[in-house]
Design a protein around this motif. Structure first.
Motif, PDB file in Angstrom:
ATOM      1  N   LYS A 198       0.829  -1.191   0.000  1.00 44.31           N
ATOM      2  CA  LYS A 198       0.000   0.000   0.000  1.00 44.31           C
ATOM      3  C   LYS A 198       0.867   1.244   0.000  1.00 44.31           C
ATOM      4  O   LYS A 198       1.966   1.256   0.543  1.00 44.31           O
ATOM      5  CB  LYS A 198      -0.918  -0.009   1.225  1.00 44.31           C
ATOM      6  N   ARG A 199       0.310   2.288  -0.604  1.00 38.17           N
ATOM      7  CA  ARG A 199       1.053   3.547  -0.718  1.00 38.17           C
ATOM      8  C   ARG A 199       1.399   4.098   0.668  1.00 38.17           C
ATOM      9  O   ARG A 199       2.504   4.585   0.888  1.00 38.17           O
ATOM     10  CB  ARG A 199       0.199   4.546  -1.500  1.00 38.17           C
ATOM     11  N   GLN A 200       0.458   4.008   1.622  1.00 42.02           N
ATOM     12  CA  GLN A 200       0.692   4.532   2.963  1.00 42.02           C
ATOM     13  C   GLN A 200       1.804   3.758   3.681  1.00 42.02           C
ATOM     14  O   GLN A 200       2.617   4.334   4.402  1.00 42.02           O
ATOM     15  CB  GLN A 200      -0.592   4.485   3.798  1.00 42.02           C
ATOM     16  N   PHE A 226       7.544   3.436   5.559  1.00 43.45           N
ATOM     17  CA  PHE A 226       8.896   2.879   5.485  1.00 43.45           C
ATOM     18  C   PHE A 226       9.911   3.970   5.121  1.00 43.45           C
ATOM     19  O   PHE A 226      11.012   4.029   5.700  1.00 43.45           O
ATOM     20  CB  PHE A 226       8.965   1.758   4.445  1.00 43.45           C
ATOM     21  N   LEU A 227       9.555   4.821   4.158  1.00 44.28           N
ATOM     22  CA  LEU A 227      10.449   5.898   3.741  1.00 44.28           C
ATOM     23  C   LEU A 227      10.735   6.852   4.903  1.00 44.28           C
ATOM     24  O   LEU A 227      11.893   7.240   5.140  1.00 44.28           O
ATOM     25  CB  LEU A 227       9.822   6.664   2.569  1.00 44.28           C
ATOM     26  N   PHE A 228       9.699   7.208   5.623  1.00 42.61           N
ATOM     27  CA  PHE A 228       9.825   8.136   6.753  1.00 42.61           C
ATOM     28  C   PHE A 228      10.694   7.528   7.858  1.00 42.61           C
ATOM     29  O   PHE A 228      11.616   8.180   8.373  1.00 42.61           O
ATOM     30  CB  PHE A 228       8.427   8.480   7.278  1.00 42.61           C
ATOM     31  N   ILE A 229      10.418   6.290   8.218  1.00 42.86           N
ATOM     32  CA  ILE A 229      11.181   5.616   9.273  1.00 42.86           C
ATOM     33  C   ILE A 229      12.639   5.426   8.848  1.00 42.86           C
ATOM     34  O   ILE A 229      13.570   5.594   9.655  1.00 42.86           O
ATOM     35  CB  ILE A 229      10.549   4.252   9.619  1.00 42.86           C
ATOM     36  N   LYS A 281      12.695   0.125   0.858  1.00 41.38           N
ATOM     37  CA  LYS A 281      11.285  -0.284   0.771  1.00 41.38           C
ATOM     38  C   LYS A 281      10.389   0.927   0.552  1.00 41.38           C
ATOM     39  O   LYS A 281       9.325   0.830  -0.065  1.00 41.38           O
ATOM     40  CB  LYS A 281      10.872  -1.014   2.062  1.00 41.38           C
ATOM     41  N   GLY A 282      10.821   2.089   1.022  1.00 43.36           N
ATOM     42  CA  GLY A 282      10.037   3.305   0.849  1.00 43.36           C
ATOM     43  C   GLY A 282      10.149   3.929  -0.525  1.00 43.36           C
ATOM     44  O   GLY A 282       9.348   4.815  -0.867  1.00 43.36           O
ATOM     45  N   GLN A 308       5.569   5.700  -7.258  1.00 38.31           N
ATOM     46  CA  GLN A 308       4.131   5.912  -7.404  1.00 38.31           C
ATOM     47  C   GLN A 308       3.826   7.376  -7.716  1.00 38.31           C
ATOM     48  O   GLN A 308       2.980   7.690  -8.555  1.00 38.31           O
ATOM     49  CB  GLN A 308       3.414   5.502  -6.116  1.00 38.31           C
ATOM     50  N   LYS A 309       4.518   8.279  -7.027  1.00 39.05           N
ATOM     51  CA  LYS A 309       4.336   9.714  -7.273  1.00 39.05           C
ATOM     52  C   LYS A 309       4.781  10.080  -8.682  1.00 39.05           C
ATOM     53  O   LYS A 309       4.106  10.860  -9.380  1.00 39.05           O
ATOM     54  CB  LYS A 309       5.135  10.519  -6.248  1.00 39.05           C
TER      55      LYS A 309
END
Length: 678
Positions: free
Chosen positions: A201-203, A208-211, A251-252, A258-259
């Motif tokens: 999922k996109r969220q 993952f990107l943020f973490i 992973k992020g 997607q963007k």
């Protein structure tokens, strides 16, 4: 005919997978160079002075050797699997035509051994030549002289290189070939598509990107802390956050693709992004591992190369003798070496006797001047040291002036109420001396026996004796009459410094000149130290840190890049039907090739970019924690050199990218030809 087939297939395999073959040759060179280190001239020379340290280093070589084989086995595994998958249709035809499975298994093993033998034939001459060049270059730099060099081939290094590489090749090739030949022909001949797809999922990807960014930020901040390598817990947390953050970051990347896909696209840009999004997400853990390997490669290579280009110890004094003047000169004349010295002078040093109340000393003005400067850890350390310095060493002015004159420096001129601050160059770096001189500009005075002594603005830091005879953290150079008034016989030490005649060094070379004199001096029983002992320690640090760091860096660089390239080509082959669909829809080879090349660039760019950013902090942490004490003064210049090396390695990365691009074009062209045949 069968052996001709093996020969032809081996040649074709080297051509089709030239990237792997070149990597194997470089691995052969790296293994030989590190295993033959004991046979190099510079190591033989260091062993004569630092035998215990060299022996400990040589005991580490087998550990590095085994670890390198373990890491290399992953490269062999991925590349061998790719080669077998690429030839699966061909191998299926062999079985369909009646070739026995055992014979096909033998053929695959034989082809691989032929290519390995060719890699040895290409790699060993390069390795031997490179080792000789390194040995001659280092010998020239340190003054050993080309005449002292002897050409040698380290047959033990050759043997263990062959045994190690052949062993892992046979084991991995046997396993993968056995699995392949036991498949049914129709399974080998069918054109398999990509494997099972994962969904996300996109969220979740954004999380993952943020973490990942947060964890990497924590790792970077921990890596910049002083004393990191002295606290095992902090070091482990830094490594843990760095590794975990890298895996989460990859992973992020799914979210970023997607963007990008939501924007309007032209040509095959959507196809390219879809391929990248899927390949990177499906192999995010693999690419994160490769990025960490490249991080290690960048950090090790930068650290090793910068250590190799570090400045060697300056020669101010060649020998320091201990004893009475008459006795020392008599022994030197008896040994026949006295006439080889250009300068021979006394260095008189005394500890100011304040413990029994005979004299008083105060440096409060100096501490007060330092406290007015900007706060820093270095400044605070200097203040702490000065607060406990209530009985400093004194150096006789005439003695120190002879030292300055022997190296072509202007002598000092002092009045009776003036002193010069002396700092040992091994204990004070350029930053510390700069802070001290900044404080001295305010007109600092010391109080000795209640009398003021003006401190000159310039700090002197030329070694007063050779090597480790005495180490002065903070000393004062004082005028001779002041020295005579303050010194005490029991606290005074007299050394005799000697400087070799430059004509002798030009004629015989630096190392030979010292070696010949050392042979004569050992017969006299005189107590002395020479510049060569300091030089030997420096060379040990340089050779051990440079060789091991560069060796590991090369191994990690080869494996990381070859694994990335091989993994991309495997994925491209698995998704071959998609390219054939593009051709059916009207796309030509030029557009498909452009898309493939773009995918190669991004597939390499992401792990390399993350590794480059992380290496900035990794290099800083390594130079802070792993530098030998001698290098600490050169930390700033070594960091600058390290970043230059990283830039040069990025150029090497482009060579890898170009090689994978050519393989990508070859794969796409083969798919186009197959579509035309259909």
């Amino acid at each position: 005919m069968f052996y001709n087939l093996i020969k032809r297939n081996s040649k074709s395999g080297r051509k089709e997978n030239s990237l792997y073959f070149v990597s194997l040759v470089i691995s052969v060179v790296a293994f030989y160079v590190i295993l033959s280190i004991e046979n190099q001239d510079v190591m033989k020379f260091i062993k004569s002075m630092e035998s215990d340290a060299v022996q400990k280093l040589l005991l580490l070589i087998p550990i590095f050797y085994v670890f390198s084989l373990f890491v290399l086995s992953f490269l062999v595994f991925f590349t061998t699997r790719y080669q077998l998958e690429r030839r699966s249709h061909e191998l299926g035809l062999y079985l369909m035509m009646g070739m026995k499975r055992s014979r096909l298994f033998f053929m695959l093993i034989a082809e691989d051994m032929v290519n390995t033998a060719v890699a040895f034939l290409a790699g060993f001459p390069i390795a031997i030549l490179l080792t000789e060049i390194i040995s001659l270059t280092v010998s020239r730099i340190i003054g050993l002289g080309i005449l002292e060099h002897r050409f040698t081939v380290a047959w033990t290094a050759v043997l263990w290189t062959v045994i190690g590489i052949v062993l892992i090749k046979i084991v991995i090739m046997s396993i993968l070939s056995g699995i392949t030949v036991n498949k049914e022909p129709y399974v080998l001949m069918k054109n398999t598509d990509e494997g099972e797809k994962k969904r996300t999922k996109r969220q979740v990807s954004l999380f993952f990107l943020f973490i990942g960014l947060i964890f990497l930020g924590i790792a970077y901040s921990l890596g910049l802390r002083e004393g990191l390598w002295e606290q095992m817990r902090s070091l482990l947390w830094t490594v843990l956050f760095g590794i975990t953050g890298t895996y989460f970051l990859f992973k992020g990347f799914y979210f970023l693709f997607q963007k990008a896909l939501k924007k309007k696209t032209k040509g095959l840009r959507t196809f390219t992004l879809r391929q990248l999004q899927e390949s990177i997400f499906l192999k995010s853990g693999f690419l994160a591992s490769c990025s960490l390997l490249l991080l290690l490669a960048f950090s090790c290579l930068s650290f090793g190369v910068s250590a190799a280009f570090s400045q060697k110890p300056e020669r101010f004094i060649d020998f320091t003798f201990v004893g009475e003047e008459g006795e020392v000169k008599e022994k030197l004349e008896r040994a026949g070496v006295m006439d080889k010295f250009k300068n021979f002078y006394q260095m008189e040093i005394s500890l100011m006797p304040t413990f029994e109340g005979e004299h008083t000393f105060s440096n409060k003005e100096m501490i007060a001047a330092l406290e007015k400067l900007p706060i820093s850890d270095v400044r605070n350390n200097i203040i702490n040291n000065l607060e406990y310095s209530d009985s400093p060493y004194m150096v006789r002015l005439s003695s120190y002036n002879q030292l300055l004159e022997s190296v072509g420096k202007e002598p000092l001129h002092l009045e009776k109420n003036e002193v010069v601050l002396y700092e040992d160059p091994e204990l004070r770096d350029e930053e510390s001396i700069g802070i001290l001189e900044e404080a001295l500009k305010t007109g600092v005075r010391l109080q000795i026996d209640g009398q003021d002594y003006l401190m000159k603005e310039k700090v002197m830091s030329y070694d007063v004796v050779t090597d480790n005879k005495i180490t002065l953290m903070d000393g004062l150079i004082v005028e001779d009459s002041v020295f005579d008034a303050l010194h005490q016989e029991g606290n005074t030490e007299c050394y005799w410094n000697a400087v070799l005649d430059s004509k002798i060094i030009e004629k015989e070379g630096l190392i030979k000149s010292f070696t010949d004199i050392n042979k004569e001096l050992t017969k006299t029983g005189i107590d002395y130290e020479s510049y060569m002992e300091n030089m030997g320690r420096y060379l040990f640090y340089m050779v051990s840190e440079t060789y091991l760091a560069v060796y590991m860096g090369v191994i990690f660089l080869i494996i990381g890049n070859t694994a990335i390239g091989t993994q991309f080509l495997m994925y491209q082959r698995k998704t071959g039907k998609r390219y054939q669909a593009l051709f059916a829809l009207g796309a030509d080879f030029a557009k498909a090739s452009k898309s493939g090349r773009a995918q190669v660039c991004w597939y390499f760019f992401l792990p390399v970019a993350v590794a480059v950013v992380s290496s900035v902090f990794g290099i800083w942490a390594m130079t802070n924690g792993l530098l030998a004490s001698y290098y600490e003064q050169q930390q700033s210049s070594m960091i600058v050199m390290s970043f230059v090396v990283v830039i040069l390695i990025v150029v090497v990365e482009w060579v890898y990218i170009r090689a994978v691009m050519k393989n990508s074009d070859r794969n796409i062209h083969a798919l186009l030809e197959r579509k035309r045949d259909e």
